[in-house]
Design an enzyme around this catalytic site. Structure first.
Site, mmCIF file in Angstrom:
data_model
loop_
_atom_site.group_PDB
_atom_site.id
_atom_site.type_symbol
_atom_site.label_atom_id
_atom_site.label_comp_id
_atom_site.label_asym_id
_atom_site.label_seq_id
_atom_site.Cartn_x
_atom_site.Cartn_y
_atom_site.Cartn_z
ATOM 1 N N ASP A 129 -5.966 -9.854 16.167
ATOM 2 C CA ASP A 129 -5.178 -10.985 16.648
ATOM 3 C C ASP A 129 -4.813 -11.939 15.511
ATOM 4 O O ASP A 129 -3.656 -12.372 15.402
ATOM 5 C CB ASP A 129 -5.936 -11.718 17.754
ATOM 6 C CG ASP A 129 -7.396 -11.969 17.391
ATOM 7 O OD1 ASP A 129 -7.799 -11.620 16.260
ATOM 8 O OD2 ASP A 129 -8.142 -12.490 18.229
ATOM 9 N N ASP A 164 -8.878 2.697 27.463
ATOM 10 C CA ASP A 164 -9.144 3.412 26.214
ATOM 11 C C ASP A 164 -10.405 4.258 26.297
ATOM 12 O O ASP A 164 -10.731 4.959 25.337
ATOM 13 C CB ASP A 164 -9.269 2.411 25.058
ATOM 14 C CG ASP A 164 -8.522 2.858 23.823
ATOM 15 O OD1 ASP A 164 -7.512 3.574 23.974
ATOM 16 O OD2 ASP A 164 -8.932 2.497 22.719
#
Length: 1022
Positions: free
Chosen positions: A722, A353
């Site tokens: 998450d 990224d």
């Protein structure tokens, strides 16, 4: 670059698609599974003698093959796994206990009207009548019997693993006189051609034993012994009762001369009580699990047949090569490529990224080194398969290694790895000086990611199918570099956006039904970790409702005493085991194997209910009238599952009707891949078209006007994506599994020094606060559907509420100092009853903790470190998280995501003493100084007052020492190895402590002021 592949870069809106290097494109493969299979063993169901599909249960039609049906009747519960109806005896099946009540005629007894011609036939008939035939499940019950079917003077061969038999006599036997002889003889010939044979019992048949093993479950629950769990539950109940009595006493016995002090302490204690209840309830049903890898291999890796293990796409994410060293990422990738799993089933995707050329070149070097490392690992079966960790192990590396060439090859491989490290370190040194014109690739092409916030999407296939082999000529797994497109005008949703881009890219290129998610510093410590997960996900029955398998996080490079509770064993070995007994563990961001269809927003499959009687609507018969079927989500899922069986034109029409573009995006290839539940690469005209489509699905505007991040994939709205993603899956009715193999599946690095540890805790707590203020608050989200279990909801509520406890902890940590400064206390004069309650409360507290450690295996030191960091993090990281969360909600101040520094091994333990300035250090330091000042003030007052002041001083000192004991690791980290504390920390802390003390002396708010005579009216001596 040594690889044969090519870097593709492009932007969908700008119509860019550039192939920077020539390459050999990987091949795409189709997986097409036809036929109905048994829901228990996975084999084909087969047909009856009449050619019809074998149906074991007439009530619900649950698909079961004949061997499993026979085995369930003979040795199981004799019930259908779905509708729990007792299996009826079908034609050709031996009788079992319980069949005597059935009124049907035994087809075996009356199949033929035969007069025995020999003694052998007589024994065979008796064996048939007594059900002594073997159906592939094990040896006959009578181990001394030796039965064989004699045909034309020869014994028939024993049954194969995949053919089941019914007994028939010789073709020359006497036929009955009803004219049925010819038809019976034809049936006998059909069955004799491969369906039915008699098995000879000459002892234990290894093939039969292997088949028995393959029919067994792939995993099982291991109950915690009641001798450990029941006492724990009894103490927890006792603690709850004692705590209620103690709080009742505290509320009904105020301190009259310090009402404010008493009221504050009571509020804090009530909050602590509720917090403990929310934390304790999900631990009520802890379980453990055990897997059987040998059964998995017997069932899905049969010799002479294609490997049936499911493919797995592995995702590795990285963003900053300076905080996440390239050598760390390289070791993680090498451990993935060397996993003990079929190479054609593994595809590794690395998401960069940060669009770093350093990461790109590191993967290029890693792909070349893997050609030597992977065959070495598999040849000698070494563990772990991350080279840095393997070569630094202080163990006997010759243990269990009998190959005479191992020592020589190990030395050669270690030298190769040292040269590999030199090359990687050379790339790092070169990358420290950025050229003015930007980075240039080896062929002179400008690096597309020179601007990390404004660059096209990039894909590089380093290792592809069919064209890349290791040093011994074996095929290597896929290795793909991915960097999604970024533009300044778009919000990229941090790590969650990168994960969703990987889901779509992998769906276009390989489309494995399962996905393993790893951080760049979490290497594969157990090469069979994926097989462990497959024991749950590929289970024919329970596996279909499992959305993910979570492994515990284990770490390397932590100091011996784990000063800052980095291992977090209390959470991973206690809380997660408790959740596994309810609806499954939470997703913790790494070390997790997902079911792709679950992330696509589908609900878990529902059990097929028994069909009800329906009327035709034309006559007044019984039953309900047939209604038109409503278009529900389950119906849509059923249509989706059947799309693979229709032609392309019909498929496109159905897709347009159900508006898949609004859900998944405007990529027809990717939408097609979502309909393939068993995985497999979608069809395409060429590999270049697939790569171009992969560039398209990771463009920065692809998710606009779709459900990505809201209903599909990783969910947006929190930096702890998450927790919210796992919560979303559980809310749909999915369950998860907690897998704890004996050898840790994955290992990573944890923050070493105090500042990094507090920043990590800040990020986790801030994510929980964001979830609390979002629409996904577990207090009410999904409550109407009722698919989230009650205790599971309690666990998620506790996960989002714990940062707010920081306010209570901070207040309670200041109370001891206030008591010493004001010479007051939070409790009134203690009676015998109150003293007994207080002692009982402390005993129950320690007893429940000790018994909890007894069934979980956590040590006392680990439990105490967890308690200490609960206080340290509560008055620093969690407090700042609440403030930042409120600022985000009220003022729109966005949070900043910081990457934690990744370190390698114990050689970096010096980082434990490195001090890094952060504002998170100020509140704990201030609390420490105030309590130290309170101790001095308390002793001074006691010395001036006399002996009578020592007794109340003891209780106050115990209170303040409780605070200091919890803050001791912080104090030790603050002082460092050389007792050096930054001046700014000391100045701010002393300043705040002084201001607090002066204001307190002036206001004294918690002490009741008594009214007396006014000296102005009556003089000094009044």
């Amino acid at each position: 670059m040594a690889s044969n592949s090519v870097l593709f870069a492009g932007s969908h809106n700008r119509n860019e698609f550039v192939a920077i290097h020539n390459h050999e494109e990987p091949k795409s493969t189709w997986r097409n599974l036809d036929g109905q299979v048994c829901e228990i063993c996975g084999d084909e169901i087969g047909k009856t003698v009449e050619g019809d599909l074998f149906v074991a249960c007439d009530e619900c039609g649950f698909p079961v093959c004949r061997p499993c049906y026979e085995y369930e009747r003979r040795e199981g519960t004799q019930l259908c796994p779905q509708c729990k109806t007792r299996y009826k005896r079908l034609k050709g099946s031996p009788r079992v206990p319980g069949d005597a009540d059935e009124e049907d005629i035994d087809d075996i007894e009356h199949e033929f009207n035969i007069e025995d011609e020999s003694e052998n036939q007589k024994h065979a008939t008796e064996a048939v009548l007594n059900g002594k035939l073997s159906y592939g499940r094990g040896p006959n019950e009578d181990e001394n019997a030796e039965l064989s079917l004699v045909i034309k003077g020869e014994q028939t061969p024993s049954s194969s693993l995949h053919k089941r038999v019914h007994p028939f006599p010789q073709p020359g036997s006497q036929i009955n006189k009803d004219g049925e002889g010819k038809e019976k003889m034809d049936d006998w010939k059909i069955l004799q051609q491969g369906n039915l044979v008699m098995e000879t019992d000459n002892g234990h048949d290894p093939e039969v034993a292997m088949l028995d093993e393959s029919r067994q479950p792939l995993s099982r629950k291991v109950a915690i012994p009641s001798s450990k769990l029941n006492p724990y539950r009894m103490v927890v109940v006792a603690r709850f009762i004692i705590m209620g009595l103690f709080l009742q006493y505290r509320v009904t016995h105020p301190v009259q001369d310090a009402i404010g002090l008493w009221l504050t302490s009571v509020i804090c204690e009530i909050w602590f009580a509720f917090s403990w209840i929310f934390d304790q309830l999900p631990k009520w049903l802890p379980i453990q699990r055990e897997t059987y890898l040998d059964r998995l291999s017997i069932r899905y890796e049969r010799e002479g047949e294609p490997n049936k293990l499911a493919p797995v796409d592995v995702f590795v994410t990285t963003v900053d090569p300076w905080k996440e060293p390239p050598l760390v990422t390289a070791n993680t990738v090498l451990s993935i490529l060397a996993m003990d799993y079929p190479v054609e089933k593994i595809s590794c995707y690395v998401s960069d990224d940060g669009a770093s050329l350093l990461t790109f070149e590191t993967l290029s070097e890693t792909a070349e080194f893997s050609r030597k490392w992977v065959p070495f690992c598999k040849k000698f079966n070494i563990e772990p398969r991350a080279p840095e960790m393997y070569f630094t192990l202080k163990v006997d590396y010759l243990a269990d290694k009998v190959q005479p060439t191992f020592v020589k090859e190990r030395r050669v491989m270690k030298r190769e790895y040292e040269e590999f490290k030199v090359r990687i370190n050379g790339l790092v040194a070169k990358a420290r000086e950025v050229p003015v014109e930007g980075w240039i690739m080896q062929d002179g092409t400008p690096w597309p990611g020179n601007n990390t916030q404004d660059h096209p999407g990039m894909i590089q296939v380093f290792l592809g199918e069919g064209g890349d082999f290791d040093a011994e000529g074996n095929e290597l797994p896929h290795l793909v570099y991915v960097s999604r497109e970024k533009r300044p005008a778009f919000h990229h949703n941090k790590r969650a956006g990168a994960m969703n881009a990987l889901v779509r890219v992998s769906g276009v290129l390989t489309n494995a039904p399962f996905m393993l998610n790893l951080d760049c510093d979490h290497y594969v410590n157990n090469s069979k970790a994926v097989r462990e997960a497959m024991c749950f996900l590929m289970d024919p029955q329970a596996g279909k409702r499992v959305c993910f398998v979570q492994f515990p996080q284990r770490f390397d490079g932590i100091d011996k005493h784990d000063r800052y509770a980095n291992r977090n064993r209390v959470f991973f070995d206690i809380n997660m085991k408790g959740l596994d007994g309810i609806q499954g563990p939470m997703y913790v961001g790494t070390g997790c194997v997902f079911r792709r269809q679950a992330l696509y927003g589908h609900e878990p499959p529902k059990a097929v209910k028994r069909p009800k009687m329906e009327s035709c609507g034309c006559c007044p018969c019984f039953g309900r009238k047939k209604k038109h079927q409503k278009v529900t989500k389950s119906l849509v899922n059923g249509v989706v599952a059947s799309l693979e069986e229709v032609d392309d034109e019909s498929k496109e029409q159905l897709m347009s009707k159900m508006n898949f573009e609004h859900r998944f995006g405007d990529s027809s290839i990717f939408v097609t891949s979502t309909l393939m539940e068993e995985g497999g690469a979608p069809p395409s005209s060429s590999k270049e078209a697939l790569l171009k489509e992969a560039i398209h699905v990771m463009s920065c505007d692809y998710e606009d006007r779709t459900e990505w991040g809201t209903e599909l994939g990783w969910i947006y709205g929190s930096i702890t994506e998450d927790i919210i993603t796992g919560f979303k899956l559980h809310s749909r009715g999915w369950r998860s599994i907690y897998c704890m193999p004996k050898r840790s599946a994955f290992k990573g690095s944890a923050p070493i020094n105090l500042s990094d540890r507090l920043n990590q805790a800040l990020r986790w707590a801030l994510g929980s606060v964001e979830i609390f203020f979002s629409r996904h608050n577990p207090i009410w989200y999904g409550f109407k559907e009722g698919k989230l279990k009650f205790l599971q909801r309690f666990a998620y509520i506790n996960t989002t509420m714990y940062p707010f406890t920081s306010i209570i902890i901070l207040t309670y940590c200041l109370l001891p100092a206030i008591c010493l400064l004001t010479d007051k206390f939070i409790m009134s004069e203690m009676s015998a009853f109150s003293g007994l309650l207080l002692v009982a409360l402390f005993i129950s507290f320690f007893a429940s903790g000790i018994l909890e450690l007894r069934w979980s295996g956590v040590t006392v030191e680990e439990w105490w470190r967890n308690e200490q960091f609960w206080v340290i993090g509560g008055i620093s990281s969690h407090l700042f998280a609440v403030v930042q969360g409120l600022l985000k909600i009220l003022a729109g101040v966005d949070t900043i995501f910081t990457v934690t520094f990744k370190l390698f091994d114990d050689k970096e333990s010096k980082e434990l003493y490195n001090f890094k300035w952060t504002t998170l250090l100020i509140p704990p330091t201030t609390v420490l100084i105030i309590n130290l000042v309170g101790i001095v003030a308390g002793f001074t007052d006691a010395m001036n007052t006399g002996y009578q002041a020592l007794r109340p001083l003891v209780g106050k000192l115990l209170f303040v020492f409780w605070v200091i004991a919890h803050l001791y690791p912080f104090l030790k980290g603050l002082m460092g190895r050389q007792n050096r504390t930054p001046t700014i920390v000391v100045i701010w802390s002393v300043l705040l402590a002084s201001i607090f003390s002066l204001v307190w002396v002036r206001i004294d708010p918690f002490v009741m002021r008594t009214r007396g005579p006014d000296p102005k009216d009556c003089g000094i001596n009044c």
